[in-house]
Design an enzyme around this catalytic site. Structure first.
Site, PDB file in Angstrom:
ATOM      1  N   TYR A   1       3.582  -8.886 -18.017  1.00 20.88           N
ATOM      2  CA  TYR A   1       2.850  -7.619 -17.929  1.00 20.88           C
ATOM      3  C   TYR A   1       1.367  -7.896 -17.902  1.00 20.88           C
ATOM      4  O   TYR A   1       0.860  -8.644 -18.732  1.00 20.88           O
ATOM      5  CB  TYR A   1       3.183  -6.699 -19.111  1.00 20.88           C
TER       6      TYR A   1
ATOM      7  N   GLU B   1      -1.276  -5.232 -16.987  1.00 18.23           N
ATOM      8  CA  GLU B   1      -2.047  -4.026 -16.647  1.00 18.23           C
ATOM      9  C   GLU B   1      -3.536  -4.290 -16.808  1.00 18.23           C
ATOM     10  O   GLU B   1      -3.963  -4.875 -17.803  1.00 18.23           O
ATOM     11  CB  GLU B   1      -1.643  -2.861 -17.554  1.00 18.23           C
TER      12      GLU B   1
ATOM     13  N   ASP C   1      -6.821   1.032   8.617  1.00 14.45           N
ATOM     14  CA  ASP C   1      -5.513   0.658   8.080  1.00 14.45           C
ATOM     15  C   ASP C   1      -4.953  -0.395   9.034  1.00 14.45           C
ATOM     16  O   ASP C   1      -4.399  -0.075  10.078  1.00 14.45           O
ATOM     17  CB  ASP C   1      -4.614   1.897   8.014  1.00 14.45           C
TER      18      ASP C   1
ATOM     19  N   THR D   1      -1.012  -3.955   4.772  1.00 15.32           N
ATOM     20  CA  THR D   1       0.181  -4.506   4.142  1.00 15.32           C
ATOM     21  C   THR D   1       0.043  -6.029   4.225  1.00 15.32           C
ATOM     22  O   THR D   1      -0.775  -6.547   4.987  1.00 15.32           O
ATOM     23  CB  THR D   1       1.483  -4.105   4.863  1.00 15.32           C
TER      24      THR D   1
ATOM     25  N   LYS E   1       3.530  -7.818   7.297  1.00 16.85           N
ATOM     26  CA  LYS E   1       3.759  -7.666   8.744  1.00 16.85           C
ATOM     27  C   LYS E   1       3.188  -8.899   9.456  1.00 16.85           C
ATOM     28  O   LYS E   1       3.665  -9.995   9.180  1.00 16.85           O
ATOM     29  CB  LYS E   1       3.186  -6.328   9.192  1.00 16.85           C
TER      30      LYS E   1
ATOM     31  N   ARG F   1       6.357  -8.618   0.828  1.00 20.88           N
ATOM     32  CA  ARG F   1       6.251  -7.168   0.939  1.00 20.88           C
ATOM     33  C   ARG F   1       5.227  -6.668  -0.088  1.00 20.88           C
ATOM     34  O   ARG F   1       5.409  -6.871  -1.293  1.00 20.88           O
ATOM     35  CB  ARG F   1       7.638  -6.572   0.642  1.00 20.88           C
TER      36      ARG F   1
HETATM   37  C1  LIG Z   1       3.655  -0.201   7.616  1.00 15.69           C
HETATM   38  C2  LIG Z   1       2.471   0.692   7.519  1.00 15.69           C
HETATM   39  C3  LIG Z   1       2.119   1.317   6.319  1.00 15.69           C
HETATM   40  C4  LIG Z   1       3.026   1.399   5.111  1.00 15.69           C
HETATM   41  O1  LIG Z   1       3.456   0.287   4.541  1.00 15.69           O
HETATM   42  P1  LIG Z   1       4.685   0.292   3.504  1.00 15.69           P
HETATM   43  O2  LIG Z   1       4.581  -1.048   2.908  1.00 15.69           O
HETATM   44  O3  LIG Z   1       5.906   0.535   4.301  1.00 15.69           O
HETATM   45  O4  LIG Z   1       4.444   1.391   2.500  1.00 15.69           O
HETATM   46  C5  LIG Z   1       0.917   2.021   6.284  1.00 15.69           C
HETATM   47  N1  LIG Z   1       0.142   2.129   7.360  1.00 15.69           N
HETATM   48  C6  LIG Z   1       0.469   1.572   8.539  1.00 15.69           C
HETATM   49  C7  LIG Z   1      -0.456   1.738   9.704  1.00 15.69           C
HETATM   50  C8  LIG Z   1       1.645   0.853   8.665  1.00 15.69           C
HETATM   51  O5  LIG Z   1       1.980   0.345   9.847  1.00 15.69           O
END
Ligand SMILES: *Cc1c(COP(=O)(O)O)cnc(C)c1O
Length: 413
Positions: free
Chosen positions: A54, A56, A200, A226, A229, A235
């Protein structure tokens, strides 16, 4: 090896399920653009004892004792991420992309504030203002659209809308947009109307940190990504921002939104960031785009229409309208042949979001396996063969056999 045996001994059912999933991943063609295969090193960090702790708070400011090593782990992840993207500040605690976006919004906006983003069915994300999501329920989204002719971003229209609407924040970065994003232009527009600039880069992070796509991190106010990807980590997610927003961002992640961070995932993120800073990863990122272009060119040669006519990044959107099959049907029949992709809306789709006109294909995962342009051309023809006779079980079976042969030549784990 011992660890695996332990799982088998304690829980044969789960052991078998995980083994079956590994086989499925290795024996099929993974073309979902948001997926990838992490290295064994990342997997090891993910399955480590760091999950027991933990922590936090933040390094040096924890609510629990015993965090001196965890602090080093998290600081390593932060420093590596900052260096990788030339960021002033980084927070590596967000559990996934959606909560990272929520934290980013709350760091810079109050509920009810207006922001601009691309509409979901044009390539945006649920967290970019969809009504079923916090972003549409708690904030006031104004959506920009793609140019109906080119199916690309129309920066003049975005600028015009921004001047009219005066949003507090303008968001760029998408889920199903196959073209390069002119982040500099978006930043100029945001500056002109006094809005925060947010990127993003969930999908394209691995292309941004290698220079294969323009990197908005050094000059945007706030950036979410993220880590699982194109960045090819576990993840999870991260937020980067200018120093002046560091405190707001950290507070928005904890204590506003999250509790204890997942330090095993943070350790795995740190490993992935190290891998992403290598020359080898740069080559990987370049190959992703080469593969994407090869797949696109061959599909076009085989009579498919691609949204915007092609791709600049890791993904492509295929409009199946002229093929007399819906995106959902195509996804299902391709899955029978062990070709994995996902149904996706095309811009100005006439069909419903639940069974749209397109499929989305991407090359990050297969590029990790070592596949190159030749394999992409072969895959294009396998896809075409399945979709030409979606009713024929014999045809699907034949293609599935070839898929399996192709996969066997590119073992990964
Ligand atoms: C995949 C994605 C997310 C969300 O990611 P998660 O890990 O599935 O919550 C947010 N914004 C964009 C542009 C994405 O492609």
């Amino acid at each position: 090896m011992r660890k695996k045996n332990k799982l088998k001994e304690i829980d044969q059912t789960m052991y078998t399920l995980l083994l079956r999933e590994k086989k499925r991943q290795m024996q099929g063609l993974e073309l979902i653009p948001s997926e990838n295969f992490v290295s064994k090193a990342v997997l090891e960090a993910l399955g480590s004892v760091a999950t027991n702790k933990y922590s936090e708070g933040y390094p040096g400011r924890r609510y629990y004792g015993g965090n001196e090593i965890i602090d080093e782990i998290e600081l390593l992840a932060i420093e590596r991420l900052k260096k990788l993207f030339s960021a002033q500040h980084a927070n590596v605690q967000p559990l996934s992309g959606a909560p990272a976006n929520m934290a980013a919004f709350f760091a810079l906006m109050e509920p009810g504030d207006k922001f601009m983003a691309l509409k979901l069915d044009m390539g945006g994300h649920l967290t970019h203002g969809h009504l079923a999501n916090f972003s549409g329920k708690l904030f006031k989204p104004v959506h920009y659209l793609l140019d109906p002719k080119t199916e690309m971003l129309d920066y003049d229209a975005i600028e015009k809308l921004a001047i009219e609407e005066k949003p507090k924040l303008i968001l760029a970065g998408y889920t199903a947009y196959p073209r390069a994003i002119d982040f500099k232009r978006i930043k100029e527009i945001a500056d002109k109307v006094g809005a925060y600039s947010m990127a993003d880069i969930a999908h394209i992070a691995g292309l941004c940190c290698t220079g294969v796509h323009e990197n908005p991190v050094p000059y945007f106010d706030i950036i979410t990504t993220t880590t699982h990807k194109t960045l090819r980590g576990p993840r999870g997610a991260a937020i980067m921002c200018k120093e002046e927003y560091a405190k707001s961002v950290d507070k928005a992640v904890f204590p506003f939104l999250q509790g204890g961070p997942h330090e095993n995932v943070i350790a795995a993120k740190a490993v992935a960031f190290k891998e992403a800073s290598t020359e080898k990863f740069k080559e990987y990122a370049k190959q992703i785009v080469k593969n994407s272009r090869a797949l696109a060119d061959e599909l076009i040669a085989l009579g498919f229409r691609l949204v915007s006519g092609g791709t600049d990044n890791h993904l492509l959107l295929v409009d199946l309208t002229n093929k007399k099959i819906s995106g959902g049907e195509a996804q299902n029949v391709l899955e029978k042949a062990k070709i994995y992709c996902n149904k996706n809306a095309i811009p100005y789709d006439k069909r419903s979001l639940f069974d749209p006109s397109g499929i989305r294909l991407g090359t990050p995962a297969l590029t990790t396996r070592g596949m190159k342009e030749n394999e992409m051309r072969e895959i294009a023809s396998l896809i075409a063969r399945v979709l030409a006779k979606p009713q024929s079980g014999a045809n699907i079976k034949e293609v599935a056999k070839e898929v399996q042969q192709l996969c066997q030549s590119f073992p990964f784990y």
